[in-house]
Design an enzyme around this catalytic site. Structure first.
Site, PDB file in Angstrom:
ATOM      1  N   CYS A 120      -3.391   7.161   7.975  1.00 20.36           N
ATOM      2  CA  CYS A 120      -4.927   6.498   8.074  1.00 20.36           C
ATOM      3  C   CYS A 120      -5.879   7.689   8.009  1.00 20.36           C
ATOM      4  CB  CYS A 120      -4.943   5.643   9.527  1.00 20.36           C
ATOM      5  SG  CYS A 120      -3.959   4.324   9.793  1.00 20.36           S
TER       6      CYS A 120
HETATM    7  N1  LIG Z   1       0.523   2.812  10.513  1.00 19.65           N
HETATM    8  C1  LIG Z   1      -0.624   2.655  11.177  1.00 19.65           C
HETATM    9  O1  LIG Z   1      -0.682   3.110  12.152  1.00 19.65           O
HETATM   10  C2  LIG Z   1      -1.679   1.995  10.556  1.00 19.65           C
HETATM   11  C3  LIG Z   1      -2.828   1.405  11.316  1.00 19.65           C
HETATM   12  C4  LIG Z   1      -3.922   0.615  10.523  1.00 19.65           C
HETATM   13  C5  LIG Z   1      -3.728   0.635   9.146  1.00 19.65           C
HETATM   14  N2  LIG Z   1      -2.568   0.731   8.665  1.00 19.65           N
HETATM   15  C6  LIG Z   1      -2.544   0.209   7.168  1.00 19.65           C
HETATM   16  O2  LIG Z   1      -1.712  -0.868   6.877  1.00 19.65           O
HETATM   17  C7  LIG Z   1      -1.081  -0.840   5.831  1.00 19.65           C
HETATM   18  C8  LIG Z   1       0.496  -0.832   6.127  1.00 19.65           C
HETATM   19  O3  LIG Z   1       0.929   0.397   7.033  1.00 19.65           O
HETATM   20  P1  LIG Z   1       2.195   0.648   7.606  1.00 19.65           P
HETATM   21  O4  LIG Z   1       2.129   1.883   8.189  1.00 19.65           O
HETATM   22  O5  LIG Z   1       2.668  -0.611   8.227  1.00 19.65           O
HETATM   23  O6  LIG Z   1       3.255   0.986   6.266  1.00 19.65           O
HETATM   24  P2  LIG Z   1       4.813   0.932   5.965  1.00 19.65           P
HETATM   25  O7  LIG Z   1       5.060   1.825   5.182  1.00 19.65           O
HETATM   26  O8  LIG Z   1       5.333   1.256   7.685  1.00 19.65           O
HETATM   27  O9  LIG Z   1       5.013  -0.561   5.723  1.00 19.65           O
HETATM   28  C9  LIG Z   1       4.784  -1.012   4.501  1.00 19.65           C
HETATM   29  C10 LIG Z   1       5.906  -1.834   4.110  1.00 19.65           C
HETATM   30  O10 LIG Z   1       5.601  -2.624   3.044  1.00 19.65           O
HETATM   31  C11 LIG Z   1       6.855  -2.647   2.062  1.00 19.65           C
HETATM   32  N3  LIG Z   1       6.409  -2.978   0.933  1.00 19.65           N
HETATM   33  C12 LIG Z   1       5.920  -2.105   0.007  1.00 19.65           C
HETATM   34  N4  LIG Z   1       5.722  -2.878  -1.344  1.00 19.65           N
HETATM   35  C13 LIG Z   1       5.746  -4.227  -1.049  1.00 19.65           C
HETATM   36  C14 LIG Z   1       5.638  -5.443  -1.816  1.00 19.65           C
HETATM   37  N5  LIG Z   1       5.190  -5.370  -3.113  1.00 19.65           N
HETATM   38  N6  LIG Z   1       6.340  -6.493  -1.168  1.00 19.65           N
HETATM   39  C15 LIG Z   1       6.664  -6.585   0.083  1.00 19.65           C
HETATM   40  N7  LIG Z   1       6.629  -5.304   0.812  1.00 19.65           N
HETATM   41  C16 LIG Z   1       6.168  -4.135   0.274  1.00 19.65           C
HETATM   42  C17 LIG Z   1       7.449  -1.379   2.345  1.00 19.65           C
HETATM   43  O11 LIG Z   1       8.990  -1.744   2.018  1.00 19.65           O
HETATM   44  C18 LIG Z   1       7.166  -1.208   3.670  1.00 19.65           C
HETATM   45  O12 LIG Z   1       8.203  -1.838   4.585  1.00 19.65           O
HETATM   46  C19 LIG Z   1      -1.623   0.472   5.161  1.00 19.65           C
HETATM   47  O13 LIG Z   1      -2.590  -0.028   4.386  1.00 19.65           O
HETATM   48  C20 LIG Z   1      -2.059   1.145   6.242  1.00 19.65           C
HETATM   49  O14 LIG Z   1      -3.125   2.221   5.607  1.00 19.65           O
HETATM   50  C21 LIG Z   1      -1.576   1.249   9.231  1.00 19.65           C
END
Ligand SMILES: NC(=O)c1ccc[n+]([C@@H]2O[C@H](COP(=O)([O-])OP(=O)(O)OC[C@H]3O[C@@H](n4cnc5c(N)ncnc54)[C@H](O)[C@@H]3O)[C@@H](O)[C@H]2O)c1
Length: 442
Positions: free
Chosen positions: A282
């Site tokens: 992030c």
């Molecule tokens: N991790 C954090 O602390 C956090 C906090 C706030 C916001 N975010 C935001 O949330 C979003 C997700 O982050 P995250 O940390 O959960 O990511 P992550 O990588 O842990 O999870 C994302 C998931 O999406 C899946 N994926 C990718 N392409 C896909 C598709 N086309 N169809 C279905 N699934 C698909 C991946 O396999 C993965 O399991 C990002 O935009 C991130 O910036 C994350």
């Protein structure tokens, strides 16, 4: 004949009724750190939830009732799977059975620091093939202002369904803070903005079922910008305090003492702490989504660029400090054994994405250091040229030429490490309260 307005109203009302009575079938696309906790939260209050992920291994683990996300306890998740409230699939045809879909896929940066929207586009294209009237879609992935309206909306409307009439679309930024014992998906207030009033109302209604506080805003663009303001605020303040640390070092002042004393002011000051560099998915990334978009609007995001530059220098600063400290013991970095204590990007979590430990390891290896590491949350660490296994920190402290504390996990044996170590570079003030000539502070 029914007017468009009343047709829209009846579609929205039918969906609202399903949400209110928890009969709506909820989908969560992307089952990572954000998506899985949300899916479990919805399932926990009685919705039937289907998670969609392209990684078959995650799908398999969920269907077997096993959690792979630290903040989702297995014993909370497995009964939901056993009761049929939560299941997962990689097959998007299930979208045609869903009433609500939250999209939580990655939004990384390309090497050029431009937004990589490929995951969002791919997910939306799959959804668009199967979506049917009466579905609410909410994008949660962090992104630049305008994404929902300019990128997601046209994809979802490809098959002829109109947002605000037959389908509904919102943006709601995810604010989850992995490893935070106080704030979780349920009690972090949720901001939501829709493409139309009906969209916002449905988004609010859905989140109100599961979350303590929902904050409605007037548009998707406002909701997108909220997240970027929050994370840019953090990134810039960390940049400022990192620069303070560099100044204090030159002037022989203890920056940690300065911050603690400044934090005694009960108003107008919020403490941020210096460190070895930014990490996670992030803070190092989101502000660049904003600077990319603002450049298109003709405004240069100078604070962001500057803070990015200072924060990006911190791993180099740490490595220079290691080198200087070793030199004072008449040792070169080349050939020295450096033990990295803590490699996750922040304390008490298992996530090494963008961790400054990776940069520091890379820079130390370039200078010929031999590396080991310890981290109770990270059993294995893949570096550019080798994969390391976690070691015992106290044993390694006795063998290494220098211990570098990169992540200040709670409950680590800091006193024993200090006792055994020849030299400790503490980048997090983990040794606050300890006094020893062996300690070098950031
Ligand atoms: N991790 C954090 O602390 C956090 C906090 C706030 C916001 N975010 C935001 O949330 C979003 C997700 O982050 P995250 O940390 O959960 O990511 P992550 O990588 O842990 O999870 C994302 C998931 O999406 C899946 N994926 C990718 N392409 C896909 C598709 N086309 N169809 C279905 N699934 C698909 C991946 O396999 C993965 O399991 C990002 O935009 C991130 O910036 C994350």
């Amino acid at each position: 004949m029914q007017s468009i307005r009343s047709a829209t109203t009846s579609i929205a009302e039918a969906l609202a009724e399903k949400i209110r009575t928890r009969k709506a079938r909820c989908g969560v696309v992307g089952l990572g750190y954000v998506g899985l906790p949300l899916a479990v939260e919805f399932a926990g209050i009685g919705f039937e939830v289907t998670g969609l992920d392209v990684q078959e291994s995650k799908v398999g683990q969920i269907n077997a009732g096993r959690s792979y996300v630290q903040d989702v306890p297995g014993d909370l998740m497995s009964p939901l799977v056993a009761r049929g409230k939560l299941k997962a699939t990689a097959d998007f045809s299930v979208v045609s059975e869903l009433d609500t879909i939250n999209i939580c896929v990655p939004t990384p940066l390309r090497k050029t620091k431009d937004p990589d929207m490929s995951y969002v586009v791919k997910a939306c294209e799959e959804i668009a093939i199967h979506i049917r009237p009466g579905t609410l879609v909410i994008l949660e992935s962090t992104t630049y202002p305008g994404t929902t309206d300019e990128l997601v909306r046209p994809i979802l409307e490809r098959e002829g369904l109109i947002v605000g009439q037959e389908i509904f679309l919102c943006f709601s930024p995810e604010r989850v803070d992995p490893g935070n014992p106080k704030f979780n998906t349920r009690n972090i207030p949720k901001v939501v903005g829709g493409c139309t009033e009906a969209c916002t109302e449905l988004g609010v209604l859905l989140y109100e079922q599961a979350l303590d506080t929902v904050v409605a805003v007037s548009s998707t663009q406002v909701a997108e910008m909220v997240k970027l303001l929050e994370n840019t605020f953090r990134m810039i303040n960390i940049g400022l305090v990192n620069e303070m640390a560099l100044m204090c070092e030159r002037m022989g002042i203890d920056v940690w003492e300065v911050i603690d004393a400044a934090a005694s002011k009960p108003f107008g000051f919020m403490p941020f702490y210096p460190g070895p560099g930014l990490g996670g998915h992030c803070i190092p990334i989101d502000p660049f989504y904003l600077s990319w978009k603002s450049k298109q609007a003709g405004i240069e995001a100078r604070f962001i660029e500057l803070a990015g530059h200072i924060n990006g220098q911190m791993p180099h600063f740490v490595v220079d400090k290691v080198q200087n400290a070793l030199n004072q013991h008449a040792k070169p970095v080349n050939g020295s054994h450096i033990h990295l204590m803590g490699v996750a990007y922040k304390k008490d979590i298992d996530d090494v994405r963008e961790s400054p430990a990776l940069d520091i390891a890379h820079l130390l290896a370039q200078r010929g250091a031999r590396l080991s590491y310890s981290d109770p949350f990270v059993p294995e660490l893949s570096l550019e040229k080798e994969t390391l296994l976690a070691e015992d920190p106290v044993r390694m402290a006795g063998e290494a030429d220098c211990v570098v504390i990169i992540t200040n996990h709670t409950g680590m044996p800091y006193a024993e490490v200090l006792e055994k170590a020849a030299l400790v570079l503490d980048t997090r003030n983990a040794l606050k309260g300890f006094s020893s000539p062996k300690i070098v502070r950031l």
